[in-house]
Write a protein that holds these residues in place. Structure first.
Motif, mmCIF file in Angstrom:
data_model
loop_
_atom_site.group_PDB
_atom_site.id
_atom_site.type_symbol
_atom_site.label_atom_id
_atom_site.label_comp_id
_atom_site.label_asym_id
_atom_site.label_seq_id
_atom_site.Cartn_x
_atom_site.Cartn_y
_atom_site.Cartn_z
ATOM 1 N N PHE A 133 -4.097 -4.578 -5.439
ATOM 2 C CA PHE A 133 -3.190 -3.287 -5.374
ATOM 3 C C PHE A 133 -3.714 -2.206 -6.521
ATOM 4 O O PHE A 133 -3.335 -0.974 -6.323
ATOM 5 C CB PHE A 133 -1.734 -3.351 -5.686
ATOM 6 N N CYS A 134 -4.778 -2.330 -7.141
ATOM 7 C CA CYS A 134 -5.443 -1.650 -8.224
ATOM 8 C C CYS A 134 -6.325 -1.069 -7.524
ATOM 9 O O CYS A 134 -7.024 -0.063 -8.273
ATOM 10 C CB CYS A 134 -5.703 -2.466 -9.360
ATOM 11 N N SER A 135 -6.985 -1.269 -6.260
ATOM 12 C CA SER A 135 -8.153 -0.880 -5.736
ATOM 13 C C SER A 135 -7.984 -0.123 -4.560
ATOM 14 O O SER A 135 -8.970 0.256 -3.776
ATOM 15 C CB SER A 135 -8.984 -2.129 -5.612
ATOM 16 N N LEU A 136 -6.614 0.587 -4.185
ATOM 17 C CA LEU A 136 -6.208 1.277 -3.199
ATOM 18 C C LEU A 136 -5.535 2.255 -3.181
ATOM 19 O O LEU A 136 -4.450 2.470 -2.820
ATOM 20 C CB LEU A 136 -5.579 0.106 -2.071
ATOM 21 N N PRO A 137 -6.214 3.368 -4.069
ATOM 22 C CA PRO A 137 -5.567 4.463 -4.286
ATOM 23 C C PRO A 137 -5.084 5.309 -3.082
ATOM 24 O O PRO A 137 -4.099 6.104 -3.535
ATOM 25 C CB PRO A 137 -6.591 5.309 -5.166
ATOM 26 N N HIS A 138 -5.579 5.203 -1.925
ATOM 27 C CA HIS A 138 -5.242 6.174 -0.857
ATOM 28 C C HIS A 138 -4.519 5.317 0.177
ATOM 29 O O HIS A 138 -3.880 6.073 1.487
ATOM 30 C CB HIS A 138 -6.475 6.459 -0.053
ATOM 31 N N LEU A 139 -4.078 4.239 -0.098
ATOM 32 C CA LEU A 139 -3.164 3.297 0.788
ATOM 33 C C LEU A 139 -1.691 4.173 1.039
ATOM 34 O O LEU A 139 -0.967 4.114 0.046
ATOM 35 C CB LEU A 139 -2.935 1.823 0.342
ATOM 36 N N GLU A 140 -1.477 4.158 2.294
ATOM 37 C CA GLU A 140 -0.404 4.671 2.665
ATOM 38 C C GLU A 140 0.664 3.859 3.434
ATOM 39 O O GLU A 140 1.860 4.071 3.408
ATOM 40 C CB GLU A 140 -0.603 6.074 3.825
ATOM 41 N N VAL A 141 0.249 2.960 4.120
ATOM 42 C CA VAL A 141 0.803 1.989 5.001
ATOM 43 C C VAL A 141 0.464 0.520 4.714
ATOM 44 O O VAL A 141 -0.804 0.290 4.691
ATOM 45 C CB VAL A 141 0.963 2.068 6.533
ATOM 46 N N LEU A 142 1.325 -0.264 4.046
ATOM 47 C CA LEU A 142 1.231 -1.714 3.824
ATOM 48 C C LEU A 142 2.151 -2.642 4.662
ATOM 49 O O LEU A 142 3.257 -2.605 4.298
ATOM 50 C CB LEU A 142 1.240 -1.945 2.471
ATOM 51 N N TYR A 143 1.681 -3.413 5.443
ATOM 52 C CA TYR A 143 2.279 -4.149 6.140
ATOM 53 C C TYR A 143 2.027 -5.937 5.990
ATOM 54 O O TYR A 143 1.101 -6.362 6.319
ATOM 55 C CB TYR A 143 2.167 -4.183 7.993
ATOM 56 N N LEU A 144 3.119 -6.299 5.180
ATOM 57 C CA LEU A 144 3.294 -7.761 4.785
ATOM 58 C C LEU A 144 4.119 -8.413 5.401
ATOM 59 O O LEU A 144 4.548 -9.594 5.003
ATOM 60 C CB LEU A 144 2.962 -7.887 3.188
ATOM 61 N N GLY A 145 5.144 -8.025 6.333
ATOM 62 C CA GLY A 145 6.138 -8.647 7.050
ATOM 63 C C GLY A 145 5.644 -10.007 7.691
ATOM 64 O O GLY A 145 4.450 -10.034 8.514
ATOM 65 N N GLY A 146 6.328 -11.115 7.612
ATOM 66 C CA GLY A 146 6.186 -12.379 8.305
ATOM 67 C C GLY A 146 5.294 -13.281 7.627
ATOM 68 O O GLY A 146 4.484 -13.867 8.392
ATOM 69 N N THR B 112 1.552 -5.211 -10.112
ATOM 70 C CA THR B 112 0.675 -3.999 -9.732
ATOM 71 C C THR B 112 1.022 -3.288 -8.452
ATOM 72 O O THR B 112 0.267 -2.445 -8.122
ATOM 73 C CB THR B 112 -0.825 -4.662 -9.693
ATOM 74 N N ILE B 113 2.093 -3.851 -7.691
ATOM 75 C CA ILE B 113 2.585 -3.062 -6.539
ATOM 76 C C ILE B 113 2.665 -1.638 -7.022
ATOM 77 O O ILE B 113 2.176 -0.719 -5.896
ATOM 78 C CB ILE B 113 3.841 -3.973 -5.983
ATOM 79 N N GLY B 114 3.049 -1.244 -8.136
ATOM 80 C CA GLY B 114 3.623 0.101 -8.503
ATOM 81 C C GLY B 114 2.070 0.951 -8.583
ATOM 82 O O GLY B 114 2.333 2.273 -8.868
ATOM 83 N N GLU B 115 0.890 0.213 -8.494
ATOM 84 C CA GLU B 115 -0.193 1.022 -8.543
ATOM 85 C C GLU B 115 -0.549 1.637 -7.238
ATOM 86 O O GLU B 115 -1.394 2.672 -7.134
ATOM 87 C CB GLU B 115 -1.454 0.077 -8.976
ATOM 88 N N MET C 145 9.432 1.626 -8.920
ATOM 89 C CA MET C 145 9.783 2.902 -9.332
ATOM 90 C C MET C 145 8.777 3.739 -9.504
ATOM 91 O O MET C 145 8.830 4.935 -9.283
ATOM 92 C CB MET C 145 10.728 2.819 -10.714
ATOM 93 N N ALA C 146 7.396 3.148 -9.592
ATOM 94 C CA ALA C 146 6.354 3.828 -9.629
ATOM 95 C C ALA C 146 5.797 4.425 -8.295
ATOM 96 O O ALA C 146 4.800 5.497 -8.184
ATOM 97 C CB ALA C 146 5.154 3.091 -10.215
ATOM 98 N N LEU C 147 6.411 4.052 -7.057
ATOM 99 C CA LEU C 147 6.067 4.330 -5.747
ATOM 100 C C LEU C 147 6.559 5.727 -5.284
ATOM 101 O O LEU C 147 7.415 5.831 -4.603
ATOM 102 C CB LEU C 147 6.217 3.318 -4.942
ATOM 103 N N HIS C 148 6.399 6.756 -6.026
ATOM 104 C CA HIS C 148 6.862 7.892 -5.920
ATOM 105 C C HIS C 148 7.054 8.534 -4.477
ATOM 106 O O HIS C 148 7.657 9.515 -4.310
ATOM 107 C CB HIS C 148 6.551 9.066 -6.853
ATOM 108 N N SER C 149 5.977 8.134 -3.813
ATOM 109 C CA SER C 149 5.629 8.754 -2.393
ATOM 110 C C SER C 149 6.447 7.735 -1.245
ATOM 111 O O SER C 149 6.437 8.238 -0.223
ATOM 112 C CB SER C 149 4.174 8.728 -1.914
#
Length: 359
Positions: free
Chosen positions: A136-149, A158-161, A183-187
């Motif tokens: 999570f520290c290496s993906l500064p432009h990630l907008e969509v993360l799908y980890l369901g299932g 580090t999810i907050g990164e 709380m750091a996920l402002h977007s």
């Protein structure tokens, strides 16, 4: 131009590649071929116009030494048989979208800093139970993360990164809590947490000002919460820590360094009072605040308070006039029964009949 090979054998694919690179193909699909179990040595480096590669619906178990097209930005590997995250993917440095749903991947890790442009990562329907915090520290432009299932029981702090994240799917896992670092996920605009083991949400979720969709169904948000936070007798260590706090009120100059190491450790692990920031220990949870997050449903948020008097300084819930037990019963999510097929309209009708406790 798009080229589609559906149900083809690997021999047919190899024959196509033997004819030389195609510089006019922008989208290539080699799909739904159960006989394709490996793409080791696949060389597409000469396909200079290729931007999208679809290898879904095969039975790929291995993909080593792959040479990717230089402009490849979308790679679809869903519904294969991969047990490990394919390291060769990190050689596709221009990737913006990566689909790996429906495989057998058990752990998430690797050199994600080598694909820094990634904006979409789909990993649903795998067997992921462990995530390397460095991911999570290496993906500064990630907008969509799908980890369901998957099989996640915890998330790295580090999810907050993920500062650019707009949509996060974590449903159908085994999560018992969500890190306060969210709380750091402002977007963040969409958060899907249904079908987990959540008993409470961190109050920090309220800092997500852009959040528009929050899915919580089929979580023991209330009943197990009530059971797990029943009053307990404080330990001797906690009594010692409380005694120090009382002494500090009378003698502000009292130094924490004079305390035994075990007591100082308790202070380092303590939460802070939401009203005055005084340390609050694990067995002194005095209040649950019910906040209306989506206009129809009240959700419990944990509030740590150092004393009953501090509750006067925290904005009271709209349900203050109702007993604690009644509050718990009046949370719609606690009344939701996944075995009943009541439509949303029926739930809304039921909610509208509860005149007290809801705005």
């Amino acid at each position: 131009m798009e080229l589609v090979l559906r149900g083809s054998s690997w021999e047919a694919v190899a024959a196509l590649l033997a004819d030389g690179p195609r510089t006019d193909v922008e989208r290539l699909s080699i799909i739904e071929s159960p006989q394709i179990t490996s793409v080791d040595g696949l060389d597409l480096s000469g396909w200079t116009a290729l931007r999208s590669l679809n290898l879904s619906g095969n039975r790929i178990e291995s993909m080593e030494d792959v040479q990717w097209p230089p402009l490849l930005d979308e790679l679809n590997l869903r519904n294969n048989m991969l047990e490990d995250f394919p390291a060769s993917v990190f050689d596709a440095s221009m990737l913006t979208s990566l689909h790996l749903a429906g495989n057998k991947i058990a752990a998430l890790g690797g050199s994600f800093e080598r694909i820094p442009l990634l904006t979409k990562l789909y990993l649903g329907g795998n067997r992921i139970s462990d995530i390397d915090p460095k991911v999570f520290c290496s993906l500064p432009h990630l907008e969509v993360l799908y980890l369901g299932g998957n099989r996640l029981s915890a998330l790295p702090a580090t999810i907050g990164e993920l500062a650019s994240l707009r949509a996060l799917w974590l449903h159908d896992n085994q999560l018992g809590e969500i890190p306060a670092n969210v709380m750091a996920l402002h977007s963040l605009e969409q958060l899907y947490l249904h079908k987990n083991q959540l008993v409470v949400l961190p109050a920090e979720v309220m800092a997500l000002r852009k959040l528009r969709k929050l899915s919580l169904r089929e979580n023991p948000l209330v009943t197990r919460f009530a059971e797990s936070y029943r009053s307990k007798m404080p330990s001797l260590l906690e009594l010692a820590a409380r005694a120090y706090l009382k002494q500090q009120q009378q003698q502000p100059s009292a130094s924490i360094e004079s305390l035994p190491v075990a007591v100082r450790h308790m202070f380092s692990q303590a939460h802070q009072c939401h009203a005055c920031s005084t340390p609050v220990f694990s067995e002194h949870v005095s209040r649950i605040d019910f906040l209306d997050l989506c206009g129809a449903v009240h959700v419990p948020f944990l509030q740590y308070l150092c004393s009953e008097s501090c509750s006067m300084h925290v904005q009271s819930s709209s349900m203050d006039g109702i007993s604690r037990a009644a509050r718990l019963r009046k949370v719609l999510l606690d009344r939701y029964n996944p075995h009943l097929s009541a439509p949303v309209e029926a739930l809304k009708d039921e909610l509208s009949n509860w005149d007290e406790g809801f705005d």
